[in-house]
Design an enzyme around this catalytic site. Structure first.
Site, PDB file in Angstrom:
ATOM      1  CB  SER A   1      -0.917   0.011   1.218  1.00 18.28           C
ATOM      2  OG  SER A   1      -1.650  -1.189   1.287  1.00 18.28           O
TER       3      SER A   1
HETATM    4  N1  SAM Z   1      -0.104  -4.215   4.029  1.00 15.21           N
HETATM    5  C1  SAM Z   1       0.511  -5.044   3.013  1.00 15.21           C
HETATM    6  C2  SAM Z   1       1.949  -4.639   2.799  1.00 15.21           C
HETATM    7  O1  SAM Z   1       2.496  -3.867   3.623  1.00 15.21           O
HETATM    8  O2  SAM Z   1       2.552  -5.130   1.840  1.00 15.21           O
HETATM    9  C3  SAM Z   1      -0.243  -4.956   1.717  1.00 15.21           C
HETATM   10  C4  SAM Z   1      -1.465  -5.782   1.730  1.00 15.21           C
HETATM   11  S1  SAM Z   1      -2.189  -5.992   0.153  1.00 15.21           S
HETATM   12  C5  SAM Z   1      -2.893  -4.411  -0.144  1.00 15.21           C
HETATM   13  C6  SAM Z   1      -3.567  -7.015   0.594  1.00 15.21           C
HETATM   14  C7  SAM Z   1      -3.215  -8.440   0.892  1.00 15.21           C
HETATM   15  O3  SAM Z   1      -4.370  -9.097   1.394  1.00 15.21           O
HETATM   16  C8  SAM Z   1      -2.795  -9.241  -0.336  1.00 15.21           C
HETATM   17  O4  SAM Z   1      -1.521  -9.776  -0.126  1.00 15.21           O
HETATM   18  C9  SAM Z   1      -3.852 -10.324  -0.464  1.00 15.21           C
HETATM   19  O5  SAM Z   1      -3.359 -11.565  -0.950  1.00 15.21           O
HETATM   20  C10 SAM Z   1      -4.325 -10.441   0.970  1.00 15.21           C
HETATM   21  N2  SAM Z   1      -5.663 -11.030   1.143  1.00 15.21           N
HETATM   22  C11 SAM Z   1      -6.803 -10.848   0.422  1.00 15.21           C
HETATM   23  N3  SAM Z   1      -7.817 -11.586   0.924  1.00 15.21           N
HETATM   24  C12 SAM Z   1      -7.309 -12.248   1.990  1.00 15.21           C
HETATM   25  C13 SAM Z   1      -7.853 -13.174   2.933  1.00 15.21           C
HETATM   26  N4  SAM Z   1      -9.136 -13.551   2.898  1.00 15.21           N
HETATM   27  N5  SAM Z   1      -7.035 -13.669   3.894  1.00 15.21           N
HETATM   28  C14 SAM Z   1      -5.726 -13.306   3.977  1.00 15.21           C
HETATM   29  N6  SAM Z   1      -5.153 -12.429   3.108  1.00 15.21           N
HETATM   30  C15 SAM Z   1      -5.926 -11.916   2.125  1.00 15.21           C
END
Ligand code: SAM
Length: 223
Positions: free
Chosen positions: A70
């Site tokens: 993000s």
């Molecule tokens: N905060 C993170 C960083 O510093 O890199 C970025 C997160 S990214 C915007 C969102 C993440 O949520 C992705 O890696 C995605 O695979 C994960 N995600 C989506 N649905 C999910 C779920 N149900 N359970 C766990 N992770 C999930």
């Protein structure tokens, strides 16, 4: 260590300081613990090498598997709203690169982080171990189910967008706890701060945002 030594040993130290001053402090982030943590954690270590030069810029960056790390300002806004105490136990949904996980580990006592892509979870674990963090557990799975066996949590941070507030996660928040989560339709959401006080939920709206979807369970049905 002098500033000169720091710049010699970390070629991104001045980029990181500029990020903190202009993108974060300049846009109203005031929590000194959050600002200090973001001035310390080497964000470039969490993005693929070809993006190192962009690591401190004001936008998300691809990290593989169709996911992104993000924008720094949004990370800071979420962390500030969580108002973490050094004794807090935190649940993070969506480890992604592990960058925000590292910041949580700087600000709280322990962090449980769940990521649905095993490859991202493994990479995040590798970088976090290399940087010396010992208060983080990374798990692979559907974070929308939370982690009932380790609940309740003082704080929950969800880094993927949910169509509505997931009741399972709300249940896993302790009384007095805080959750930050993007809620709304897939194309645009509102960042919400949810506070649990004497069993009641107090919801405030922080800012408009656009996150990748929270998949399965109580999130969106498919990627
Ligand atoms: N905060 C993170 C960083 O510093 O890199 C970025 C997160 S990214 C915007 C969102 C993440 O949520 C992705 O890696 C995605 O695979 C994960 N995600 C989506 N649905 C999910 C779920 N149900 N359970 C766990 N992770 C999930």
């Amino acid at each position: 260590m002098t500033l000169f030594d720091q710049i010699q040993s970390d070629p991104f130290a001045s980029d990181r300081q500029r990020m903190v001053e202009y993108q974060l402090r300049g846009r109203g982030i005031r929590d000194e613990r959050v600002l200090d943590a973001m001035a310390r954690v080497p964000r470039h270590e969490f993005v693929p090498e070809r993006f190192h030069a962009q690591a401190y810029e004001d936008h998300p960056i691809p990290i593989g598997y169709g996911q992104t790390i993000s924008q720094p300002y949004i990370v800071a806004l979420m962390l500030e709203a969580l108002a973490l105490e050094p004794t807090d136990k935190v649940l993070e949904i969506g480890t992604g690169s592990g960058y925000q996980t590292a910041l949580l580990a700087e600000l709280a006592a322990s962090v449980y982080s769940i990521e649905r892509h095993a490859g991202l979870a493994q990479n995040a674990e590798r970088v976090l171990a290399k940087l010396g963090y010992t208060n983080i557990v990374v798990l692979v799975g559907d974070g929308s189910e939370g982690l009932p066996q380790d609940a309740p949590f003082d704080a929950i941070i969800v880094s993927a967008a949910a169509p509505e507030l997931p009741s399972t996660l709300v249940e896993q928040l302790r009384d007095g706890g805080r959750m930050v989560i993007p809620v709304g339709p897939a194309h645009a959401q509102e960042l919400q701060l949810v506070q649990k006080q004497q069993g009641q939920l107090l919801v405030s709206y922080l800012e408009g945002c656009r996150f990748v979807p929270l998949i399965t369970g109580q999130g969106y049905p498919s990627e």
